[in-house]
Design a protein around this motif. Structure first.
Motif, PDB file in Angstrom:
ATOM      1  N   ALA A 248     -12.335  -4.327  -4.957  1.00 44.29           N
ATOM      2  CA  ALA A 248     -11.740  -5.633  -4.309  1.00 44.29           C
ATOM      3  C   ALA A 248     -10.003  -5.316  -3.955  1.00 44.29           C
ATOM      4  O   ALA A 248     -10.051  -6.131  -2.764  1.00 44.29           O
ATOM      5  CB  ALA A 248     -11.835  -6.295  -4.735  1.00 44.29           C
ATOM      6  N   ARG A 249      -9.462  -4.651  -4.537  1.00 42.07           N
ATOM      7  CA  ARG A 249      -8.461  -4.550  -4.442  1.00 42.07           C
ATOM      8  C   ARG A 249      -7.211  -4.137  -3.367  1.00 42.07           C
ATOM      9  O   ARG A 249      -7.073  -3.837  -2.329  1.00 42.07           O
ATOM     10  CB  ARG A 249      -7.731  -4.367  -5.887  1.00 42.07           C
ATOM     11  N   THR A 250      -7.984  -2.808  -3.379  1.00 38.80           N
ATOM     12  CA  THR A 250      -7.935  -2.120  -1.781  1.00 38.80           C
ATOM     13  C   THR A 250      -8.424  -2.639  -0.527  1.00 38.80           C
ATOM     14  O   THR A 250      -7.708  -2.540   0.494  1.00 38.80           O
ATOM     15  CB  THR A 250      -8.404  -0.626  -1.735  1.00 38.80           C
ATOM     16  N   GLY A 251      -9.392  -3.873  -0.922  1.00 40.05           N
ATOM     17  CA  GLY A 251      -9.766  -3.778   0.165  1.00 40.05           C
ATOM     18  C   GLY A 251      -9.698  -5.125   0.831  1.00 40.05           C
ATOM     19  O   GLY A 251      -8.946  -5.490   2.376  1.00 40.05           O
ATOM     20  N   LEU A 252      -8.404  -5.636   0.126  1.00 40.36           N
ATOM     21  CA  LEU A 252      -7.381  -6.822   0.276  1.00 40.36           C
ATOM     22  C   LEU A 252      -6.090  -6.170   0.742  1.00 40.36           C
ATOM     23  O   LEU A 252      -5.339  -6.574   1.881  1.00 40.36           O
ATOM     24  CB  LEU A 252      -7.143  -7.643  -1.522  1.00 40.36           C
ATOM     25  N   LEU A 253      -5.731  -4.787   0.402  1.00 40.34           N
ATOM     26  CA  LEU A 253      -4.971  -4.533   0.751  1.00 40.34           C
ATOM     27  C   LEU A 253      -4.448  -3.964   2.255  1.00 40.34           C
ATOM     28  O   LEU A 253      -4.150  -3.940   3.324  1.00 40.34           O
ATOM     29  CB  LEU A 253      -4.218  -2.814  -0.004  1.00 40.34           C
ATOM     30  N   TYR A 254      -5.903  -3.061   2.589  1.00 39.95           N
ATOM     31  CA  TYR A 254      -6.599  -3.590   3.758  1.00 39.95           C
ATOM     32  C   TYR A 254      -6.524  -4.227   5.008  1.00 39.95           C
ATOM     33  O   TYR A 254      -5.958  -3.923   6.210  1.00 39.95           O
ATOM     34  CB  TYR A 254      -7.759  -2.536   4.142  1.00 39.95           C
ATOM     35  N   ILE A 255      -6.519  -5.458   4.415  1.00 38.29           N
ATOM     36  CA  ILE A 255      -7.151  -6.467   4.885  1.00 38.29           C
ATOM     37  C   ILE A 255      -4.853  -6.625   5.515  1.00 38.29           C
ATOM     38  O   ILE A 255      -4.755  -7.668   6.570  1.00 38.29           O
ATOM     39  CB  ILE A 255      -7.622  -7.948   4.461  1.00 38.29           C
ATOM     40  N   ILE A 256      -4.552  -6.826   4.603  1.00 38.53           N
ATOM     41  CA  ILE A 256      -3.364  -7.783   4.816  1.00 38.53           C
ATOM     42  C   ILE A 256      -2.121  -5.992   5.184  1.00 38.53           C
ATOM     43  O   ILE A 256      -1.487  -6.703   6.296  1.00 38.53           O
ATOM     44  CB  ILE A 256      -2.514  -7.727   3.579  1.00 38.53           C
ATOM     45  N   GLU A 257      -2.351  -5.035   4.802  1.00 35.29           N
ATOM     46  CA  GLU A 257      -2.489  -3.996   6.229  1.00 35.29           C
ATOM     47  C   GLU A 257      -2.350  -4.459   7.793  1.00 35.29           C
ATOM     48  O   GLU A 257      -1.447  -4.316   8.576  1.00 35.29           O
ATOM     49  CB  GLU A 257      -2.271  -2.641   5.939  1.00 35.29           C
ATOM     50  N   ALA A 258      -4.193  -5.304   7.705  1.00 34.01           N
ATOM     51  CA  ALA A 258      -4.078  -5.529   9.814  1.00 34.01           C
ATOM     52  C   ALA A 258      -3.244  -6.376  10.251  1.00 34.01           C
ATOM     53  O   ALA A 258      -3.331  -6.991  11.011  1.00 34.01           O
ATOM     54  CB  ALA A 258      -5.668  -5.714   9.215  1.00 34.01           C
TER      55      ALA A 258
ATOM     56  N   MET B 130       0.380  -5.961 -11.861  1.00 33.74           N
ATOM     57  CA  MET B 130       1.388  -5.973 -11.749  1.00 33.74           C
ATOM     58  C   MET B 130       1.594  -4.719 -10.819  1.00 33.74           C
ATOM     59  O   MET B 130       2.186  -4.818  -9.228  1.00 33.74           O
ATOM     60  CB  MET B 130       2.943  -5.464 -12.774  1.00 33.74           C
ATOM     61  N   VAL B 131       1.602  -4.187 -11.184  1.00 35.18           N
ATOM     62  CA  VAL B 131       1.396  -2.752 -10.100  1.00 35.18           C
ATOM     63  C   VAL B 131       0.674  -2.980  -8.571  1.00 35.18           C
ATOM     64  O   VAL B 131       1.069  -2.186  -7.456  1.00 35.18           O
ATOM     65  CB  VAL B 131       0.624  -1.163 -10.384  1.00 35.18           C
ATOM     66  N   PHE B 132      -0.535  -3.871  -8.765  1.00 34.04           N
ATOM     67  CA  PHE B 132      -0.798  -4.380  -7.204  1.00 34.04           C
ATOM     68  C   PHE B 132      -0.565  -4.922  -6.520  1.00 34.04           C
ATOM     69  O   PHE B 132      -0.006  -4.532  -5.649  1.00 34.04           O
ATOM     70  CB  PHE B 132      -2.428  -4.927  -7.877  1.00 34.04           C
ATOM     71  N   TRP B 133       0.709  -6.015  -7.646  1.00 37.44           N
ATOM     72  CA  TRP B 133       1.126  -6.498  -6.590  1.00 37.44           C
ATOM     73  C   TRP B 133       2.385  -5.386  -6.183  1.00 37.44           C
ATOM     74  O   TRP B 133       2.732  -5.881  -4.608  1.00 37.44           O
ATOM     75  CB  TRP B 133       2.253  -7.382  -7.736  1.00 37.44           C
ATOM     76  N   GLN B 134       3.222  -4.925  -6.365  1.00 34.89           N
ATOM     77  CA  GLN B 134       3.803  -3.578  -5.912  1.00 34.89           C
ATOM     78  C   GLN B 134       2.689  -2.862  -4.725  1.00 34.89           C
ATOM     79  O   GLN B 134       3.878  -2.670  -3.649  1.00 34.89           O
ATOM     80  CB  GLN B 134       4.078  -2.587  -7.173  1.00 34.89           C
ATOM     81  N   ASP B 135       2.065  -2.699  -4.617  1.00 41.32           N
ATOM     82  CA  ASP B 135       1.038  -1.673  -3.901  1.00 41.32           C
ATOM     83  C   ASP B 135       0.874  -2.946  -2.578  1.00 41.32           C
ATOM     84  O   ASP B 135       0.662  -2.400  -1.033  1.00 41.32           O
ATOM     85  CB  ASP B 135      -0.767  -1.157  -4.136  1.00 41.32           C
TER      86      ASP B 135
ATOM     87  N   TYR C 255     -12.257 -11.409  -6.770  1.00 41.77           N
ATOM     88  CA  TYR C 255     -12.677 -10.032  -7.592  1.00 41.77           C
ATOM     89  C   TYR C 255     -11.788  -9.384  -7.831  1.00 41.77           C
ATOM     90  O   TYR C 255     -11.988  -7.825  -8.637  1.00 41.77           O
ATOM     91  CB  TYR C 255     -13.246  -9.513  -6.677  1.00 41.77           C
ATOM     92  N   ILE C 256      -9.872  -9.060  -7.567  1.00 43.65           N
ATOM     93  CA  ILE C 256      -9.191  -9.107  -7.452  1.00 43.65           C
ATOM     94  C   ILE C 256      -8.768  -8.805  -8.834  1.00 43.65           C
ATOM     95  O   ILE C 256      -8.242  -7.369  -9.485  1.00 43.65           O
ATOM     96  CB  ILE C 256      -7.746  -8.989  -7.178  1.00 43.65           C
ATOM     97  N   HIS C 257      -9.136 -10.024 -10.066  1.00 42.18           N
ATOM     98  CA  HIS C 257      -8.376  -9.950 -11.309  1.00 42.18           C
ATOM     99  C   HIS C 257      -9.910  -8.822 -12.384  1.00 42.18           C
ATOM    100  O   HIS C 257     -10.091  -9.122 -13.815  1.00 42.18           O
ATOM    101  CB  HIS C 257      -8.490 -10.563 -11.710  1.00 42.18           C
ATOM    102  N   HIS C 258     -10.774  -8.123 -11.423  1.00 44.18           N
ATOM    103  CA  HIS C 258     -11.857  -7.453 -12.043  1.00 44.18           C
ATOM    104  C   HIS C 258     -11.171  -6.549 -12.797  1.00 44.18           C
ATOM    105  O   HIS C 258     -10.309  -5.804 -12.478  1.00 44.18           O
ATOM    106  CB  HIS C 258     -13.280  -7.921 -11.974  1.00 44.18           C
ATOM    107  N   GLU C 259     -12.145  -5.725 -13.289  1.00 45.82           N
ATOM    108  CA  GLU C 259     -11.532  -4.236 -14.541  1.00 45.82           C
ATOM    109  C   GLU C 259     -13.229  -3.607 -14.315  1.00 45.82           C
ATOM    110  O   GLU C 259     -13.964  -3.949 -13.304  1.00 45.82           O
ATOM    111  CB  GLU C 259     -11.315  -4.169 -16.445  1.00 45.82           C
ATOM    112  N   GLY C 260     -12.461  -2.222 -14.048  1.00 49.57           N
ATOM    113  CA  GLY C 260     -13.621  -1.001 -13.456  1.00 49.57           C
ATOM    114  C   GLY C 260     -13.724  -0.767 -12.308  1.00 49.57           C
ATOM    115  O   GLY C 260     -12.393  -1.386 -11.315  1.00 49.57           O
TER     116      GLY C 260
END
Length: 933
Positions: free
Chosen positions: A229-239, A320-325, A218-223
């Motif tokens: 999805a993107r924020t949740g994935l960031l949290y997993i990568i941070e863990a 592209m900004v999501f990659w950066q995040d 779901y990371i490529h979905h809008e809204g």
């Protein structure tokens, strides 16, 4: 019992009984058990819920009731018997099975809500329970899989939001990670250190971490669903920094591949051919008062103003900004290197560079498209590693084998396998692809600047501005030919500085006008100070030094090999190809499009804004070639007969100070080509003034027009507009007393919703260095005031302020009845209409560039000479056609533009000269570039 129940006789007391039952834990538990038993009985008795609508509705109602009871109980004081019962009896297993097999979105949605309520209760350690996590993930995977029913958008949002809530709890408490992630074939005997990295030899499987792959889908979905999805994935990568097993699992997972291919898919959806345009009704006045024409679009050539195109661009840039995040949140070096490697190989080498290589300005705008996309990418990103990968590859910078600091010397086995898999997968494409060693971004930029298309030149200049402004260190040895400056001491004397300032300000004054240039120049000084202080390269020059005598900003450096070294003091060589190309574009300044001139002047300003770029030698005369008159005071006997050593030293210092104040002489060979070209442009303005009737009046009217429209745009309007470049356009000037001009009443007629315009503003219309085109695809032009579409002939709604004439001029204008009403008799309406027709006729006539000095050629605009007697007669003006050009041959030989277009470019030139003077002055004080002794 509420108030009305106590007043009205016979009111039922059932609600009170229900409230009492809810407050009683035993009764609440009995009610919960009864509802759960009824749920199981209905489910077991129904053979096919897809067809048995009554049973499906009863099940949905029971699930809703169970969720309501649990939610209500979690907000009440202890005890919570229903939550305890749900945990001890593991009723979530049955709820998960019912929702999974129901094939009913209504039941699925209630089941998801039931699990979410248990997690939100934060009791009984549901999130740490392996059985609970298995039941929940089995439900979520089944209902979002390929063979599941199609869920509605609201249900999908609730599913992803529930997954996001789980990742939030994992982030806050890493101890619960094992309940949701189990890496197979790993050695649990060692949980940390290099041994743990090397002992992880298994391949990743989706069943190891289903929550991870659910979010990836779901990371490529809008809204909201994409944001969760993107924020949740960031949290997993941070863990991953807290778990060696998770770190290595992510390295070998499909994360990097899916992210890179997804980004490439979004880039491929962008139009290959593009033209820069503005939405209907939103053409900036600075373009409306020129020869701007809306470009032609087709099914293949897309307009940048298209809402669909804007949506595609924003979606691409957001990812592209999501990659950066992801890189910012990732604390694992191996995960970060894996992501960057896939970004370079899959996106840069296979998509972005080939699109640049295949672009052309003769096929309908493919060069405009790819250069615009690259500019937007560089504007959106600030992560040093991503910037380094993009510019290092596209500019064909040499590679280095230096091991990056802070990384392991030996890469784990999982990392090696992933790199090998990527190289094997991309080997056929890499063998067939060209490399930047043969044709890089510098070659494309140089070729695009010599294009016949004004839009290609304009977008190329905007790309150069972004590189100079944000990533200057990459331009020093690629885009620019520079020479290192070894001496750190200032070489320019105060006398030379004063002469250079007088020269630039005299050029701006020679253009003419009645405006308050002192106030305008003061605002340019403030803008220059802000731009210089905020430039990335200048921070180390003006920031307080540490005890060791240096200022380091480690966050701005790339962590991967090959990054350019710290920038040092340098200057531009006079033979630099980029500088010569810019000067050649300046040579046709008055016939250039306004967009090109705004981008052109922006490049020069950005080039001179860097604190390490010395402006002597290319912008200002070389200080080593100054010529001074002989110092006759050195032989004065008064100085020769002094015997006191202290007084001798003081007098020597006085002589040096006096010498520093001497004004040098400029030989023509010492003046840089850039200043010579600016002087030529001012001479061309003088030629226009002498040959175009009423030039000064028309120029002042044009200035008033821009000031009035700028004042109107100072009022908040429902259009997204970044802050303007010049403080002349800021709201701080609204406190000045209003100045009535001939364009005020006109502006009220055009923009009645703005009310009375306030303080006049500048027609410059370019944004500041940090804010120029941050989000819009159209580039950085101010005045986003709605106005009508621009035709080659000035629009009728801009009759140049005939109702109230401009202020009295200090210049010796020819007598005209259009002077101030207090000094001239009133003009009849019929005669005013005749004057308006005269002005419109002059503005619509075509002109070319004046011939160089010493070249005998006919006047490029012979039909513009209209006597005052003729101009006072109504109806004496010819039609506003191209009758001044006899035949089509002349227009093919030399580009012709309207007088209206020339006037707009003249004002752009004047603002640029003031901006240059302010920049030189501020640099002298901020960076200590002037010698006083």
């Amino acid at each position: 019992m509420d108030f009305w129940s106590r007043l009205i006789a016979g009111t039922s007391l059932a609600s009170g009984g229900n409230k009492a039952a809810a407050n009683n834990p035993e009764k609440r538990l009995a009610r919960f058990k009864k509802e759960y038993s009824q749920l199981l009985q209905t489910w077991r008795g129904a053979s096919n819920l897809a067809k048995d609508y009554e049973a499906a509705e009863n099940i949905r109602s029971s699930l809703q009731e169970l969720t309501t009871i649990l939610s209500d109980e979690s907000r009440r004081p202890l005890p919570h018997p229903c939550i305890t019962f749900a945990s001890s009896k593991q009723i979530y297993i049955s709820v998960g099975k019912i929702a999974t097999t129901s094939a009913s979105e209504a039941i699925i949605r209630e089941g998801v809500g039931f699990f979410a309520t248990l997690i939100d209760s934060e009791e009984e350690d549901f999130v740490e329970n392996h059985i609970f996590s298995s039941s929940l993930m089995n439900l979520l995977v089944r209902i979002t899989g390929a063979n599941s029913i199609r869920l509605g958008s609201d249900t999908e949002v609730e599913v992803v939001e529930l997954s996001f809530n789980i990742t939030t709890k994992i982030r806050l408490d890493p101890e619960i990670l094992p309940a949701w992630f189990t890496a197979r074939q790993r050695d649990d005997a060692s949980d940390s250190g290099d041994d743990a990295h090397e002992k992880f030899t298994g391949k990743t499987h989706k069943e190891d971490f289903p929550l991870f792959y659910l979010l990836i889908d779901y990371i490529h979905h809008e809204g909201r669903i994409g944001d969760f999805a993107r924020t949740g994935l960031l949290y997993i990568i941070e863990a991953a920094s807290n778990s060696v097993a998770l770190e290595q699992w992510i390295v070998e997972s499909d994360l990097a591949t899916l992210m890179a291919t997804g980004l490439g898919a979004l880039y491929s959806q962008l139009s290959r051919k593009l033209v820069i345009d503005f939405p209907p009704g939103q053409l900036p006045p600075i373009l409306a008062l020129s020869d701007y024409q809306h470009p032609i679009t087709t099914t293949e050539i897309v307009s940048s103003a298209s809402p669909d195109f804007q949506g595609h661009v924003e979606t691409f840039l957001s990812h592209m900004v999501f990659w950066q995040d992801v890189l910012n949140h990732c604390k694992s070096v191996e995960v970060k290197q894996t992501l960057l490697e896939h970004f370079q190989v899959i996106f840069l080498q296979q998509l972005l560079y080939p699109s640049l290589l295949e672009s052309s300005d003769v096929d309908g705008g493919s060069s405009v498209a790819v250069l615009t996309y690259l500019r937007r990418i560089l504007e959106s990103l600030d992560h040093p590693d991503m910037i380094h990968l993009i510019l290092h590859y596209l500019l064909a910078l040499p590679d280095t084998t230096t091991t990056p600091s802070g990384t392991r010397a030996s890469v784990s086995a999982a990392r090696k396998r992933k790199s090998l898999d990527l190289a094997t997968m991309m080997a056929p494409q890499i063998e067939l692809a060209s490399t930047p060693a043969l044709f890089n971004l510098v070659d494309l930029i140089q070729a695009s600047l010599k294009s016949e298309s004004q839009q290609t030149i304009s977008v190329t200049l905007q790309l150069i501005s972004v590189i100079l402004r944000r990533h200057h260190r990459y331009a020093v040895t690629t885009l620019l030919w520079t020479t290192q400056v070894l001496s750190e001491d200032p070489q320019r004397t105060i006398g030379a500085h004063d002469k250079e300032m007088d020269f630039l300000l005299s050029l701006a004054g020679s253009v003419g006008g009645e405006d308050n240039f002192e106030e305008a120049y003061e605002n340019h000084v403030k803008d220059s100070m802000s731009a210089l202080e905020s430039h990335l390269c200048s921070i180390s020059l003006i920031a307080p030094k540490s005890i060791g005598g240096s200022s380091k900003f480690p966050g701005s450096q790339a962590t991967i090999p090959g990054a350019p070294r710290d920038i040092r003091s340098h200057t531009l060589r006079p033979e630099d190809p980029m500088l010569k190309t810019l000067i050649s574009i300046f040579a046709t300044f008055f016939t250039n499009s306004v967009e090109t001139n705004l981008s052109l002047t922006g490049v020069v300003v950005d080039l001179a804004t860097c604190g390490f770029m010395r402006i002597d030698g290319w912008l200002l005369p070389d200080q080593s070639k100054y010529i001074y008159e002989e110092d006759e005071e050195a032989e004065d006997p008064y100085f020769m007969n002094l015997g006191d050593p202290i007084e001798v030293e003081e007098k020597a210092q006085m002589r040096e100070m006096k010498k520093m104040r001497k004004t040098p002489k400029w030989a023509e060979s010492q003046i840089p080509s850039f200043l010579t070209q600016l002087n030529t442009l001012v001479d061309q303005v003088s030629t226009y003034r002498s040959d175009i009737p009423r030039f000064d009046e028309l120029l002042q009217q044009r200035r008033d027009a821009f000031q009035a429209t700028s004042s109107a745009t100072a009022t908040p309007i429902p259009i997204h507009q970044p802050p303007p470049r010049s403080s002349l356009e800021s709201s701080s000037r609204s406190s000045s007393p209003p100045r009535k001009s001939g364009f005020d009443s006109l502006a009220q007629r055009i923009f009645p919703e703005f009310g009375t315009p306030s303080r006049s503003k500048s027609p410059r219309g370019r944004r500041s260095g940090q804010e120029r085109s941050p989000s819009g695809i159209n580039g950085g032009y101010g005045f986003a005031t709605p106005t009508s579409s621009r035709n080659p002939v000035p629009p009728a709604q801009f009759p140049m302020g005939l109702e109230n004439p401009p202020r009295s001029s200090s210049r010796a204008f020819s007598p005209s009845p259009l002077r101030d009403a207090s000094q001239q008799p009133s003009v009849p309406a019929s005669q005013a209409a005749a004057f308006a027709a005269v002005d419109q006729s002059i503005l619509a006539r075509k002109v070319s560039l004046p011939a160089p000095k010493g070249v005998l050629s006919p006047i490029p605009f012979p039909d513009l000479r209209v006597s005052d007697a003729e101009s006072s007669k109504e109806g004496s003006v010819q039609d506003t056609d191209d009758s001044s050009v006899k035949g089509g041959e002349k227009e093919q030989e030399q580009k012709l533009v309207t007088v209206s277009h020339v006037l707009t470019n003249v004002l752009v030139l004047q603002e640029f000269l003031l901006e240059l003077a302010a920049l030189v002055q501020v640099r002298a004080g901020l960076f200590g570039e002037v010698r006083y002794v």
